[in-house]
Design a protein around this motif. Structure first.
Motif, mmCIF file in Angstrom:
data_model
loop_
_atom_site.group_PDB
_atom_site.id
_atom_site.type_symbol
_atom_site.label_atom_id
_atom_site.label_comp_id
_atom_site.label_asym_id
_atom_site.label_seq_id
_atom_site.Cartn_x
_atom_site.Cartn_y
_atom_site.Cartn_z
ATOM 1 N N LYS A 443 0.845 -1.199 0.000
ATOM 2 C CA LYS A 443 0.000 0.000 0.000
ATOM 3 C C LYS A 443 0.875 1.242 0.000
ATOM 4 O O LYS A 443 1.860 1.319 0.749
ATOM 5 C CB LYS A 443 -0.918 -0.004 1.219
ATOM 6 N N LEU A 444 0.511 2.218 -0.827
ATOM 7 C CA LEU A 444 1.230 3.482 -0.845
ATOM 8 C C LEU A 444 0.731 4.364 0.287
ATOM 9 O O LEU A 444 -0.474 4.652 0.384
ATOM 10 C CB LEU A 444 1.038 4.195 -2.178
ATOM 11 N N PRO A 449 5.748 2.895 -0.598
ATOM 12 C CA PRO A 449 5.150 1.555 -0.451
ATOM 13 C C PRO A 449 5.364 1.006 0.958
ATOM 14 O O PRO A 449 6.474 1.056 1.490
ATOM 15 C CB PRO A 449 5.885 0.722 -1.497
ATOM 16 N N GLN A 450 4.296 0.485 1.534
ATOM 17 C CA GLN A 450 4.349 -0.072 2.883
ATOM 18 C C GLN A 450 3.778 -1.490 2.881
ATOM 19 O O GLN A 450 2.856 -1.794 2.114
ATOM 20 C CB GLN A 450 3.547 0.802 3.858
ATOM 21 N N PRO A 451 4.307 -2.377 3.734
ATOM 22 C CA PRO A 451 3.728 -3.724 3.840
ATOM 23 C C PRO A 451 2.255 -3.647 4.232
ATOM 24 O O PRO A 451 1.885 -2.899 5.154
ATOM 25 C CB PRO A 451 4.566 -4.385 4.942
ATOM 26 N N ALA A 452 1.439 -4.384 3.532
ATOM 27 C CA ALA A 452 -0.005 -4.346 3.779
ATOM 28 C C ALA A 452 -0.609 -5.692 3.422
ATOM 29 O O ALA A 452 0.048 -6.571 2.856
ATOM 30 C CB ALA A 452 -0.648 -3.236 2.952
ATOM 31 N N PHE A 453 -1.882 -5.831 3.779
ATOM 32 C CA PHE A 453 -2.631 -7.042 3.436
ATOM 33 C C PHE A 453 -4.003 -6.637 2.927
ATOM 34 O O PHE A 453 -4.642 -5.732 3.481
ATOM 35 C CB PHE A 453 -2.789 -7.963 4.648
ATOM 36 N N GLU A 476 -2.624 -1.524 6.171
ATOM 37 C CA GLU A 476 -1.209 -1.669 6.495
ATOM 38 C C GLU A 476 -1.031 -2.785 7.526
ATOM 39 O O GLU A 476 -1.834 -2.922 8.460
ATOM 40 C CB GLU A 476 -0.649 -0.378 7.061
ATOM 41 N N ALA A 477 0.022 -3.548 7.373
ATOM 42 C CA ALA A 477 0.254 -4.681 8.270
ATOM 43 C C ALA A 477 0.309 -4.241 9.732
ATOM 44 O O ALA A 477 -0.224 -4.926 10.610
ATOM 45 C CB ALA A 477 1.541 -5.393 7.873
#
Length: 518
Positions: A443-444, A449-453, A476-477
């Motif tokens: 996810k932006l 960009p960030q870790p996400a699900f 975001e995770a």
């Protein structure tokens, strides 16, 4: 039964695996070159390409006493640190060097554990109801038929070339965790003690519920359907486009479900004309003669009664299917001293110890006291991106972070459902069939960009109600543990007894909660 000729076939090309593995860990082969060939031997390199995984294939998840002893001895010999129970009823040993992987392949074969074909473009392990033969609800034991199929596909992989992996499931009509209705080929036991047969199902990209291709099939005739589906896959599967090489793409490419069924039935008739592969169940039967004294006080959320008089089984479901190795080896060491005890791997990332007296069951439960205590703690995740080369995010790490956050804040989880987490869209954590599912995403956030699900909502694995969940948000995770915690608090404050009921009456509230964390 497995013949000496087949045993030899399962090991004869070991020198190929040895050469491949030696070259790869000497940095003489690329990750892609190795992955395309090592899977056929039940091994894949892990992220970073310094270590690898050994996948042990157990027919229907059955681990005999002899296999338990070998597993315990191997844990000590090789100092395993990461053992994962898979949704395919296999064991995966992670973090291994190339030399250890090679040694284990040979030693497993010597002990009757045949890992040839445990990955790659081969028929996968035969997944079967973990409670078959001991379930007090069942009136027909599928055990010999599941065993016969599992052995048959070991032989067939040398004769039939298929485009990609091929997954099968067989259920006992009550324990539906093998997901028979959405496998490449599945057998669902009916009330008539016959099977309804489903084909071309699957989860992951472009998921599909299976097409019913036959009804009221005699259990003795299931191998005819296995051979038929393998032949149809070999003749009509897509060998040119790997992205569309699974059976679930075949019906559309063949002109629709009716055209596929017509081809299937024609092939089935041909197989029946030229082959004689009816199952002799007596060759695969084994009787449980052990008995015990009934003791209702032993039963709880982990210990349950078998249909055999005075016998019980114990479930051990560690967080995300990752065993506490010390606890597991102690349980194995104790189990091998007992009469008629065996273990079975569950498609829900657990191991069951069966054929126990009440006192034996109590002791096994004490030795594995870190097991799940409710449906939420039985949540499923794949190993994730810290281990898997194609994983996008750390699914297993997310599950543990969720558990830790709720524990630290003292939040009751008794109303939360089992959640399913995959590190990527391939659904090794079965995220598409959970009431709540997540798969790895990016996810932006502030253009970074960030870790996400991705959050997947509304899946169901229940017979007759099968459906795949829909993505309703990307979180975001780092925010997901707090999201689950707030959901749990709302459930605990509500009148409804569980998440499924609450969601029906509070769908708008649920969607607002999701949006608040996006």
């Amino acid at each position: 039964m497995i013949t000496e000729e087949l045993k030899n076939k399962l090991i004869v090309d070991y020198p190929v695996f040895e050469e491949l593995t030696t070259k790869f860990y000497n940095k003489e082969l690329s990750v892609a070159e190795y992955k395309g060939k090592s899977g056929a031997f039940g091994s894949y390199a892990e992220r970073g390409a310094r270590t690898g995984m050994s996948r042990w294939r157990f027919n229907g998840g059955r681990i005999t006493k002899e296999h338990m002893q070998f597993l315990a001895d191997s844990i000590r010999k090789y100092n395993f640190q990461h053992i994962h129970f898979t949704t395919g009823q296999c064991l995966q040993m992670h973090g291994l060097t190339g030399d250890v992987i090679l040694s284990l392949f040979k030693e497993c074969h010597e002990h009757g554990i045949y890992n040839r074909g445990a990955g790659g473009d081969n028929p996968s392990n035969m997944v079967a109801s973990v409670l078959r033969g001991i379930d007090s609800r069942e009136t027909f034991d599928i055990t010999p038929y599941a065993a016969a199929v599992g052995e048959y596909i070991l032989e067939q992989m040398f004769y039939i070339n298929i485009p990609r992996k091929f997954k099968m499931g067989m259920d006992n009509g009550h324990d539906l965790s093998p997901h028979s209705t959405f496998k490449d080929l599945g057998f669902h036991l009916t009330d008539n003690h016959t099977f309804d047969v489903y084909a071309c199902g699957g989860i992951g990209p472009n998921p599909r519920i299976g097409i019913k291709v036959a009804e009221n099939v005699s259990p003795n005739d299931v191998l005819y359907h296995v051979k038929t589906m393998l032949m149809v896959f070999a003749n009509h599967g897509n060998f040119k486009n790997r992205g569309k090489a699974r059976t679930r793409y075949m019906p559309a490419e063949m002109g629709g479900a009716d055209a596929f069924i017509k081809t299937y039935e024609e092939t089935l008739n041909m197989v029946k004309d030229v082959e004689s592969i009816a199952i002799d169940a007596d060759k695969f039967c084994y009787e449980i003669t052990k008995t015990g004294i009934s003791d209702d006080s032993v039963e709880n959320h982990r210990i349950h009664r078998q249909k055999q008089e005075g016998l019980y089984y114990v479930e051990y479901h560690p967080v995300g299917g990752d065993a506490n190795v010390d606890k597991l080896v102690k349980a194995l060491d104790y189990a091998v001293t007992l009469d008629a005890v065996e273990a079975r791997l569950s498609p829900e990332e657990a191991i069951y110890f069966i054929n126990l007296t009440a006192d034996e069951a109590r002791h096994i439960a004490e030795l594995t006291d870190d097991s799940a205590d409710n449906d939420f703690h039985r949540s499923i995740s794949c190993v994730g991106a810290t281990v898997c080369q194609i994983g996008i995010q750390d699914s297993n790490g997310l599950l543990k972070a969720i558990f830790n956050h709720l524990d630290l804040n003292g939040i009751s989880t008794h109303k939360l459902p089992q959640i399913h987490i995959s590190g990527c869209p391939h659904s090794c954590g079965t995220h598409q069939i959970g009431e709540i599912g997540f798969h790895g995403h990016v996810k932006l956030v502030d253009k970074k960009p960030q870790p996400a699900f991705a959050l997947v909502d509304g899946g169901s694995e229940h017979m007759g109600e099968e459906q795949f969940g829909k993505m309703i948000g990307v979180i975001e995770a780092v925010k997901i543990p707090a999201f689950i915690a707030e959901l749990a608090q709302r459930l605990n404050d509500a009148e409804e007894s569980d998440f499924a009921t609450w969601r029906i009456h509070h769908k708008a509230e649920y969607m607002e909660l999701v949006q608040a964390y996006e």
